[in-house]
Design a protein around this motif. Structure first.
Motif, PDB file in Angstrom:
ATOM      1  N   LYS A  64     -68.835  -1.088 -11.565  1.00  0.00           N
ATOM      2  CA  LYS A  64     -68.235  -0.651 -10.163  1.00  0.00           C
ATOM      3  C   LYS A  64     -67.564  -1.965  -9.602  1.00  0.00           C
ATOM      4  O   LYS A  64     -66.637  -2.017  -8.935  1.00  0.00           O
ATOM      5  N   LEU A  65     -68.464  -2.895  -9.560  1.00  0.00           N
ATOM      6  CA  LEU A  65     -67.983  -4.412  -9.341  1.00  0.00           C
ATOM      7  C   LEU A  65     -66.628  -4.919  -9.919  1.00  0.00           C
ATOM      8  O   LEU A  65     -65.748  -5.385  -9.240  1.00  0.00           O
ATOM      9  N   ARG A  66     -66.616  -4.540 -10.969  1.00  0.00           N
ATOM     10  CA  ARG A  66     -65.378  -4.884 -12.101  1.00  0.00           C
ATOM     11  C   ARG A  66     -64.205  -4.270 -11.442  1.00  0.00           C
ATOM     12  O   ARG A  66     -63.020  -4.630 -11.326  1.00  0.00           O
ATOM     13  N   TYR A  67     -64.467  -2.764 -11.165  1.00  0.00           N
ATOM     14  CA  TYR A  67     -63.539  -1.996 -10.686  1.00  0.00           C
ATOM     15  C   TYR A  67     -63.088  -2.221  -9.344  1.00  0.00           C
ATOM     16  O   TYR A  67     -61.653  -2.616  -9.289  1.00  0.00           O
ATOM     17  N   LEU A  68     -63.826  -2.726  -8.357  1.00  0.00           N
ATOM     18  CA  LEU A  68     -63.418  -3.227  -7.152  1.00  0.00           C
ATOM     19  C   LEU A  68     -62.664  -4.381  -7.135  1.00  0.00           C
ATOM     20  O   LEU A  68     -61.627  -4.767  -6.537  1.00  0.00           O
ATOM     21  N   GLU A  69     -63.190  -5.512  -7.814  1.00  0.00           N
ATOM     22  CA  GLU A  69     -62.501  -6.677  -8.226  1.00  0.00           C
ATOM     23  C   GLU A  69     -60.999  -6.612  -8.670  1.00  0.00           C
ATOM     24  O   GLU A  69     -60.182  -7.284  -8.298  1.00  0.00           O
ATOM     25  N   LYS A  70     -60.996  -5.706  -9.874  1.00  0.00           N
ATOM     26  CA  LYS A  70     -59.638  -5.382 -10.389  1.00  0.00           C
ATOM     27  C   LYS A  70     -58.718  -4.857  -9.159  1.00  0.00           C
ATOM     28  O   LYS A  70     -57.582  -5.128  -8.975  1.00  0.00           O
ATOM     29  N   GLU A  71     -59.144  -4.026  -8.341  1.00  0.00           N
ATOM     30  CA  GLU A  71     -58.204  -3.259  -7.355  1.00  0.00           C
ATOM     31  C   GLU A  71     -57.964  -4.280  -6.179  1.00  0.00           C
ATOM     32  O   GLU A  71     -56.933  -4.347  -5.712  1.00  0.00           O
ATOM     33  N   ILE A  72     -58.896  -5.068  -5.858  1.00  0.00           N
ATOM     34  CA  ILE A  72     -58.587  -6.228  -4.971  1.00  0.00           C
ATOM     35  C   ILE A  72     -57.528  -7.402  -5.414  1.00  0.00           C
ATOM     36  O   ILE A  72     -56.779  -7.556  -4.608  1.00  0.00           O
ATOM     37  N   LYS A  73     -57.671  -7.363  -6.861  1.00  0.00           N
ATOM     38  CA  LYS A  73     -56.677  -8.575  -7.507  1.00  0.00           C
ATOM     39  C   LYS A  73     -55.260  -7.891  -7.486  1.00  0.00           C
ATOM     40  O   LYS A  73     -54.338  -8.380  -7.240  1.00  0.00           O
ATOM     41  N   LYS A  74     -55.320  -6.808  -7.617  1.00  0.00           N
ATOM     42  CA  LYS A  74     -54.201  -5.702  -7.933  1.00  0.00           C
ATOM     43  C   LYS A  74     -53.420  -5.757  -6.624  1.00  0.00           C
ATOM     44  O   LYS A  74     -51.977  -5.877  -6.754  1.00  0.00           O
TER      45      LYS A  74
END
Length: 145
Positions: A64-74
């Motif tokens: 879940k944290l990786r998903y959130l990080e990916k969306e933040i970076k996107k």
């Protein structure tokens, strides 16, 4: 400070911990970064291990944290990286973290779905607007009279 490189002197130790103290002890040792763990039961099935549920919960929170990080970076949102590893949370704090991550993931997925729906609606409406303009031009040219 010692390291885990081959040339560093190491000592093999075996720890016996009470189940109640295992989490606190392992997290403290992990935060020191001076310990290498060895699996003494390699032939035991993963599902038969004592802390398999806790490990799965951590894996799920990491996903879940990786998903959130990916969306933040996107989206190009800046993130503060202090460079230090936070302390391991206590087991009761893990429940709160799990709930928070679950809520954030669900909200973000909903926002992404809504954004996609809005884009589709915008494109459909833009297409209809162009059709209406072309038909208006057709009728304004007085093809029927």
């Amino acid at each position: 400070m010692a390291s885990l490189f081959r040339s560093a002197e190491m000592t093999l130790c075996q720890l016996f911990l009470q189940s109640e103290a295992a989490y606190a002890c392992v997290s403290e040792l992990g935060e020191l970064g001076l310990v290498q763990f060895r699996d003494l039961n390699p032939d035991v099935n993963v599902f038969q291990r004592k802390f398999v549920n806790e490990v799965r919960r951590c894996d799920e929170m990491e996903r879940k944290l990786r998903y959130l990080e990916k969306e933040i970076k996107k989206d190009g949102i800046p993130m503060l990286d202090t460079g230090e590893n936070p302390e391991a949370p206590q087991p009761r704090e893990m429940i709160d973290l799990e709930a928070t991550f679950e809520k954030l993931e669900n909200e973000l997925r909903e926002v992404n779905q809504n954004a996609e729906a809005l884009k589709r609606n915008y494109l459909e409406l833009t297409e209809l607007k162009q059709i209406l303009r072309k038909t208006q031009v057709f009728f304004d040219e007085d093809h029927f009279g």
